[in-house]
Enzyme design. Structure first.
Site, PDB file in Angstrom:
ATOM      1  N   ASP A  63       0.869  -1.186   0.000  1.00  0.00           N
ATOM      2  CA  ASP A  63       0.000   0.000   0.000  1.00  0.00           C
ATOM      3  C   ASP A  63       0.898   1.225   0.000  1.00  0.00           C
ATOM      4  O   ASP A  63       1.402   1.641   1.054  1.00  0.00           O
ATOM      5  CB  ASP A  63      -0.897   0.026   1.249  1.00  0.00           C
ATOM      6  CG  ASP A  63      -2.053  -0.944   1.166  1.00  0.00           C
ATOM      7  OD1 ASP A  63      -2.789  -0.904   0.177  1.00  0.00           O
ATOM      8  OD2 ASP A  63      -2.216  -1.745   2.109  1.00  0.00           O
ATOM      9  N   ARG A  71       4.119   2.999   3.065  1.00  0.00           N
ATOM     10  CA  ARG A  71       4.974   2.048   3.802  1.00  0.00           C
ATOM     11  C   ARG A  71       6.451   2.372   3.584  1.00  0.00           C
ATOM     12  O   ARG A  71       7.284   2.076   4.430  1.00  0.00           O
ATOM     13  CB  ARG A  71       4.701   0.608   3.363  1.00  0.00           C
ATOM     14  CG  ARG A  71       3.231   0.232   3.234  1.00  0.00           C
ATOM     15  CD  ARG A  71       2.420   0.502   4.474  1.00  0.00           C
ATOM     16  NE  ARG A  71       1.036   0.075   4.291  1.00  0.00           N
ATOM     17  CZ  ARG A  71       0.030   0.474   5.052  1.00  0.00           C
ATOM     18  NH1 ARG A  71       0.247   1.326   6.043  1.00  0.00           N
ATOM     19  NH2 ARG A  71      -1.198   0.034   4.830  1.00  0.00           N
ATOM     20  N   ARG A 139      -7.241  10.820   0.993  1.00  0.00           N
ATOM     21  CA  ARG A 139      -6.773   9.820   0.033  1.00  0.00           C
ATOM     22  C   ARG A 139      -7.552   9.906  -1.278  1.00  0.00           C
ATOM     23  O   ARG A 139      -7.067   9.458  -2.327  1.00  0.00           O
ATOM     24  CB  ARG A 139      -6.935   8.410   0.613  1.00  0.00           C
ATOM     25  CG  ARG A 139      -6.161   8.168   1.897  1.00  0.00           C
ATOM     26  CD  ARG A 139      -6.662   6.930   2.620  1.00  0.00           C
ATOM     27  NE  ARG A 139      -6.463   5.721   1.837  1.00  0.00           N
ATOM     28  CZ  ARG A 139      -7.001   4.531   2.161  1.00  0.00           C
ATOM     29  NH1 ARG A 139      -7.788   4.426   3.233  1.00  0.00           N
ATOM     30  NH2 ARG A 139      -6.772   3.487   1.414  1.00  0.00           N
ATOM     31  N   HIS A 170     -12.000   0.934  -3.610  1.00  0.00           N
ATOM     32  CA  HIS A 170     -12.445  -0.318  -2.985  1.00  0.00           C
ATOM     33  C   HIS A 170     -13.834  -0.605  -3.540  1.00  0.00           C
ATOM     34  O   HIS A 170     -14.796   0.058  -3.151  1.00  0.00           O
ATOM     35  CB  HIS A 170     -12.531  -0.190  -1.480  1.00  0.00           C
ATOM     36  CG  HIS A 170     -11.280   0.319  -0.810  1.00  0.00           C
ATOM     37  ND1 HIS A 170     -10.932   1.655  -0.804  1.00  0.00           N
ATOM     38  CD2 HIS A 170     -10.298  -0.334  -0.140  1.00  0.00           C
ATOM     39  CE1 HIS A 170      -9.802   1.807  -0.124  1.00  0.00           C
ATOM     40  NE2 HIS A 170      -9.393   0.619   0.275  1.00  0.00           N
ATOM     41  N   HIS A 182     -11.709  -0.937   9.440  1.00  0.00           N
ATOM     42  CA  HIS A 182     -10.743  -1.623  10.297  1.00  0.00           C
ATOM     43  C   HIS A 182     -11.366  -1.945  11.659  1.00  0.00           C
ATOM     44  O   HIS A 182     -10.927  -2.873  12.340  1.00  0.00           O
ATOM     45  CB  HIS A 182      -9.503  -0.757  10.520  1.00  0.00           C
ATOM     46  CG  HIS A 182      -8.696  -0.516   9.283  1.00  0.00           C
ATOM     47  ND1 HIS A 182      -8.990   0.496   8.388  1.00  0.00           N
ATOM     48  CD2 HIS A 182      -7.607  -1.158   8.793  1.00  0.00           C
ATOM     49  CE1 HIS A 182      -8.102   0.469   7.401  1.00  0.00           C
ATOM     50  NE2 HIS A 182      -7.265  -0.519   7.618  1.00  0.00           N
ATOM     51  N   ASP A 251     -10.273  -6.759   0.438  1.00  0.00           N
ATOM     52  CA  ASP A 251      -9.515  -5.924   1.354  1.00  0.00           C
ATOM     53  C   ASP A 251      -9.040  -6.854   2.481  1.00  0.00           C
ATOM     54  O   ASP A 251      -9.423  -8.031   2.533  1.00  0.00           O
ATOM     55  CB  ASP A 251     -10.404  -4.792   1.878  1.00  0.00           C
ATOM     56  CG  ASP A 251      -9.616  -3.582   2.372  1.00  0.00           C
ATOM     57  OD1 ASP A 251      -8.386  -3.690   2.551  1.00  0.00           O
ATOM     58  OD2 ASP A 251     -10.226  -2.521   2.594  1.00  0.00           O
TER      59      ASP A 251
END
Length: 339
Positions: A63, A71, A139, A170, A182, A251
């Site tokens: 990602d 990352r 984002r 998504h 999450h 996901d």
């Protein structure tokens, strides 16, 4: 081949991971900050992953969007802006924004290719909605479906020039979420007619080689199962209305939006029509459970994986300075306009 993308626990493979990956033969791997220290280490790790089954083209993803979802970070890697930067430029200079998104993605992709990463879980094509949860937030590439599609296409094109594959996400749209998947399951109560704007960017970019589902409940289509686990949404909406025939990942299957054990969720997602399960956390019990609970990869899924991997290509140079300079000059138009 196990229809899963697995995570790793650290900066080198453990003996247990190497043995498990050799025996289970997963479709690919995903990397996080815990797997990364510097360029030499990361290149050695990705080469080690490729060597397990002797495949030059291996699905190794990350990602790396820019902004808060990154990352790979300075000082070893460049800093990349979030989608909101291109949204702001598009408002005053659409063509410049498209070019800025393209060169930014090419630079980003070259940095990934240099260390052996072949797939980026980017761009998000989620149309930003007022009042939605900030899990998407900056984002997003915008609140207009045509703009999101245009910038998304530029990002995919930039990746292609760097020999890296992008993943649209998504599906069928995360822009209306009121909670963070999450942590819990969001319920979207918009009508099918209202959701047409959410589908539009995905429909425009339906030829992308890789896509990802979202863990959201859409009452207009399926009042019981979230998209990742819904045969109706995957079959009728993602494969049907959107027309996406690329490789479809879940996901992260470990998110708290879903219920049941990790192996149970994985089997349900594959039965619903996903091609691959994404399992990020490198918990050996979960990974062995997925391998035991899930059937071997379907023939149609294997064909989609092959098509996605065929888009990976070597590049002549990993130099990014000129690309980043061009991006920064274009993004500077926003500050100049405000002055």
């Amino acid at each position: 081949m196990t229809p899963a993308i697995f995570g790793l626990s650290g900066t080198v493979l453990t003996d247990d991971e190497r043995a498990f990956f050799r025996d289970s033969d997963p479709a690919g791997y995903i990397l996080f900050g815990r797997n990364i220290s510097d360029k030499a280490q990361l290149r050695a790790l990705t080469e080690d992953l490729r060597a397990i089954h002797g495949r030059d083209r291996t699905f190794i993803c990350i990602d790396q969007e820019g902004g808060r979802v990154a990352r790979l970070r300075p000082p070893h890697w460049s800093a990349f802006p979030p989608g909101e930067a291109f949204d702001a430029l598009y408002a005053i200079a659409p063509a410049s924004a498209i070019e800025a998104a393209r060169v930014n993605a090419e630079a980003l992709g070259r940095e990934l290719a240099e260390v052996g990463i072949t797939v980026d879980c980017h761009p998000p094509l989620d149309v930003r909605q007022p009042g939605a949860h900030d899990v998407i937030g900056d984002r997003a590439l915008g609140s207009d479906p045509l703009q999101v599609a245009a910038l998304g296409r530029a990002i995919l094109d930039g990746f292609a020039r760097a020999g890296v594959v992008g993943c649209i996400k998504h599906m069928p749209g995360h822009g209306r979420t009121t909670t963070d998947t999450h942590k819990e399951m969001p319920t979207v109560t918009a009508s099918a007619a209202e959701l047409e704007s959410d589908l539009a960017p995905f429909r425009t970019l339906r030829d992308a080689p890789v896509g990802m589902t979202g863990h959201l409940l859409f009452t207009a289509w399926d009042s019981e199962q979230p998209a990742t686990l819904s045969p109706t949404i995957i079959g009728d909406v993602i494969r049907g209305q959107i027309g996406f025939d690329g490789l479809l990942l879940t996901d992260d299957i470990d998110m708290e939006a879903l219920d049941g054990s990790i192996p149970e969720r994985s089997a349900r997602a594959l039965a619903a029509g996903c091609d691959l399960v994404l399992n990020c956390w490198a918990k050996m019990d979960d990974m062995t459970g997925i391998a035991a609970a899930c059937p071997a990869m379907r023939a149609d899924s294997a064909a989609r994986l092959d098509r996605a991997l065929a888009a990976i290509a070597p590049v002549d140079s990993y130099e990014t300075a000129q690309l980043l300079a061009k991006r920064d000059a274009l993004l500077g138009i926003v500050e100049a306009d405000r002055a």
